[in-house]
Design a protein around this motif. Structure first.
Motif, PDB file in Angstrom:
ATOM      1  N   THR A   1       0.844  -1.357  -0.049  1.00 45.42           N
ATOM      2  CA  THR A   1       0.038  -0.138   0.043  1.00 45.42           C
ATOM      3  C   THR A   1       0.802   1.544  -0.072  1.00 45.42           C
ATOM      4  N   GLY A   2       0.308   2.280  -0.817  1.00 48.99           N
ATOM      5  CA  GLY A   2       1.309   3.456  -0.744  1.00 48.99           C
ATOM      6  C   GLY A   2       0.454   4.830  -0.564  1.00 48.99           C
TER       7      GLY A   2
ATOM      8  N   ALA B   1       2.964   5.913  -2.967  1.00 47.85           N
ATOM      9  CA  ALA B   1       2.492   5.880  -3.977  1.00 47.85           C
ATOM     10  C   ALA B   1       3.485   5.991  -5.190  1.00 47.85           C
ATOM     11  N   VAL B   2       4.319   6.708  -5.027  1.00 48.25           N
ATOM     12  CA  VAL B   2       5.377   6.822  -6.190  1.00 48.25           C
ATOM     13  C   VAL B   2       6.303   5.598  -5.866  1.00 48.25           C
ATOM     14  N   LEU B   3       6.710   5.273  -4.844  1.00 47.39           N
ATOM     15  CA  LEU B   3       7.446   4.040  -4.614  1.00 47.39           C
ATOM     16  C   LEU B   3       6.816   2.749  -4.966  1.00 47.39           C
TER      17      LEU B   3
ATOM     18  N   SER C   1      -2.186  10.884  -6.037  1.00 49.51           N
ATOM     19  CA  SER C   1      -1.801  10.464  -4.595  1.00 49.51           C
ATOM     20  C   SER C   1      -0.440  11.351  -4.184  1.00 49.51           C
ATOM     21  N   ALA C   2       0.228  11.861  -5.067  1.00 50.40           N
ATOM     22  CA  ALA C   2       1.246  12.809  -4.637  1.00 50.40           C
ATOM     23  C   ALA C   2       1.009  14.179  -5.099  1.00 50.40           C
ATOM     24  N   ALA C   3      -0.137  14.545  -5.155  1.00 54.44           N
ATOM     25  CA  ALA C   3      -0.558  15.919  -5.306  1.00 54.44           C
ATOM     26  C   ALA C   3      -0.706  16.586  -3.908  1.00 54.44           C
TER      27      ALA C   3
END
Length: 440
Positions: A114-115, A120-122, A228-230
Motif C-alpha cells: 500500500t502506498g 504511492a510513487v515508490l 496521490s502525490a499532489a
C-alpha cells in the motif's frame, strides 16, 4: 514556507477567483457486474480490504502455513529517497539470507503493498522489486525536475502554487506502460493499493492498481499515482470522473450519482499510511500475518529558537509554525491508527508489526539540508526536493535496509518506541534528560 507564500495564499483567498474544472479522466467511475465500483473502494468504518484480497486458500505459504505480509509505504515527499534505498538494501541483503526464516524476513516475501503520496510513487517499483531503479530516480531528481513557480498574477486564478507538468512527465517516463504490464504479470494473488482523497466528498479512496494494470488502464494508473502525490495547494490536483453513492431524497434510497470532474489529491490529507480492516474469518485462516511499515519523515518538529530564528510574532509567522506542528501530529496519529487497525481491530487476527523510519537519517543529513537546500523558488524557504539531501537520505536508507534484513531485531515493534512524542528534534548522541526522558 515563508511570508511571501502565505501572503499570496491570503490574496488568492480574498480574490475568490477560480478556474473552470477540466473534464475528469475516465476509469474510476466504472462499475462492475455487481454494481460496485470496479477499481475503487471508499474507506469507511465498515469497509473491508477483502475486495482486493484473494481467498485465504490461495495466499502464499511459509513453512507449510498460509502467510500474509503487507508493506505500507507512507507519505513524506523527499524522504521517499530513504524508503526507496531501504528497500534496495533489504533486497540486496535478502539474496544471502537462508530460506525458511531463522528470524529474518526476505524482501521478496511481500504479498500486499500500500502506498500514499511519495509511498504511492515508490509502490509500483516496490511491488515488482525494482528498488534500485526507483532509488536512482530519487537520487537524480531535484526540485526543478518536478515543479515550476507560477507568476504572482497567475496565482490568483490557479489551483496550486506550482506548475507540475514536469512531475507528470517524470511519472510517465518512470512508470511507463511496460512497467505497469509487469505489475499485471507478476501480481498473481498479490495486491497493490494506492490511497487518494476526493476533496469533494472527503473520502479516502483505495485504488486497486493491479486491476488497473490487468485491464490496460495505463494513463489512469499514472494519474492515480500523480493524484496521490499532489500535495494540496502546492501541487495541482487531478480530476477524475466518478460515481459517488448519495442519498436520494425523492426515492429514499442510496444510489449512484455520476460526476464528470471530481478533484483528487494527496492521500496523506487523510492518513500518511494505511492497511485498513481485514475480515476476521479470512485472517484467522492465515496464521502468519505481518505488517512492515516504512515511515518517511522526521517524526518531530525542529526547535527554531535553538537556531536563532524564532517563530515570527505575527499572523503569518504563527500560522507557519502551527502548520509544522499540525503536520507532525498528523503523521504520528496516522501511525498510531495504523497500529490499532493492525493489532486490535480484528480480535484473534492481529498482525505482527514492524516499523522503520527516516528520523535518524534526517538527523545525520541535517547539516547538508541546512547548507545545500535553500530554495530556488521565491515562495519556499527550502526546496521540497533537494538532491543533496535525498542522496544523503538514500545512503542511510540503504545501510538500514541491509542492517534490518540481517537482524530483524532492529525493526521497531510498536509506535511508542519510535520518536513519537512532542519533544523537539534532538539530533546526535545525547544523554537522557532526567526531567523529560521516560524509560523505553
Amino acid at each position: 514556507m515563508n511570508r511571501c507564500a502565505f501572503a499570496v495564499l491570503f490574496l488568492a483567498f480574498l480574490s475568490g477567483c477560480a478556474s473552470n474544472r477540466p473534464m475528469g479522466i475516465s476509469c474510476l467511475e466504472e462499475l462492475d457486474e455487481n454494481g460496485r465500483l470496479k477499481y475503487v473502494d471508499p474507506w469507511s468504518s465498515t469497509s473491508s480490504f477483502n475486495l482486493f484480497l484473494p481467498n485465504a486458500g490461495v495466499l502464499a505459504t511459509e513453512n507449510g502455513k498460509r502467510r500474509l505480509n503487507v508493506l505500507a509505504l507512507s507519505a513524506g515527499g523527499q524522504f521517499g529517497a530513504y524508503g526507496a534505498a531501504f528497500l534496495h538494501g533489504w533486497e540486496d541483503a535478502s539474496k544471502n539470507l537462508p530460506e525458511g526464516g531463522n528470524g529474518t524476513f526476505k524482501r521478496n516475501e511481500i504479498d500486499v503493498v500500500t502506498g500514499v503520496s511519495t509511498g504511492a510513487v515508490l509502490s509500483t517499483h516496490a511491488f515488482v522489486a525494482k528498488d534500485a531503479e526507483i532509488e536512482q530516480l530519487y537520487r537524480d531528481t531535484s526540485a526543478k525536475d518536478i515543479y515550476e513557480q507560477r507568476s504572482f498574477l497567475s496565482l490568483l486564478f490557479a489551483n496550486s502554487l506550482m506548475r507540475t507538468a514536469k512531475k507528470d512527465k517524470l511519472l510517465e517516463d518512470n512508470i511507463d506502460d511496460d512497467l505497469i504490464k509487469e505489475v499485471a504479470a507478476q501480481a498473481g494473488d498479490r495486491q497493490l493499493v494506492v490511497g487518494v482523497v476526493d476533496v469533494d466528498t472527503g473520502e479516502f479512496l483505495r485504488v486497486n492498481m493491479v486491476k488497473l494494470a490487468k485491464h490496460g488502464r495505463y494513463e489512469c494508473y499514472r494519474a492515480v499515482v500523480g493524484a496521490s502525490a499532489a500535495v494540496p495547494i502546492v501541487f495541482e490536483p487531478k480530476f477524475f470522473q466518478r460515481n459517488v453513492r448519495v442519498w436520494d431524497k425523492k426515492t429514499k434510497k442510496w444510489d449512484w450519482q455520476y460526476r464528470k470532474s471530481s478533484m483528487l489529491v494527496d492521500g496523506g490529507v487523510r492518513t500518511v499510511l494505511f492497511i485498513d480492516n481485514f475480515e476476521t474469518s479470512l485472517m484467522q485462516a492465515v496464521p502468519t500475518r505481518r505488517l512492515f511499515s516504512i515511515v518517511h519523515g522526521e517524526l518531530g518538529v525542529e526547535d527554531v529558537e535553538d537556531k536563532d530564528r524564532p517563530t515570527p510574532n505575527g499572523l503569518l509567522g504563527i500560522a507557519g509554525g502551527v502548520i509544522r506542528v499540525v503536520v507532525d501530529e498528523h503523521v504520528k496519529g496516522s501511525v498510531f491508527r495504523l497500529h490499532y487497525v493492525a493489532t486490535q481491530a480484528n480480535p484473534g487476527a492481529a498482525f505482527e508489526t514492524y516499523y522503520a523510519d527516516a528520523s535518524e537519517a534526517a538527523c545525520r543529513c541535517a547539516e547538508i539540508r541546512e547548507q545545500k537546500c535553500q530554495s530556488t523558488f521565491g515562495v519556499l524557504d527550502q526546496d521540497l526536493f533537494c538532491k543533496e539531501f535525498m542522496n544523503c537520505l538514500a545512503d542511510r536508507g540503504y545501510e538500514d535496509g541491509i542492517a534490518y534484513a540481517v537482524d530483524s531485531g532492529k525493526w521497531v515493534k510498536e509506535p511508542r518506541y519510535l520518536k513519537i512524542d512532542s519533544r523537539p528534534i534532538a539530533c546526535g548522541t545525547r544523554p537522557p534528560d532526567p526531567l523529560s526522558d521516560r524509560p523505553r
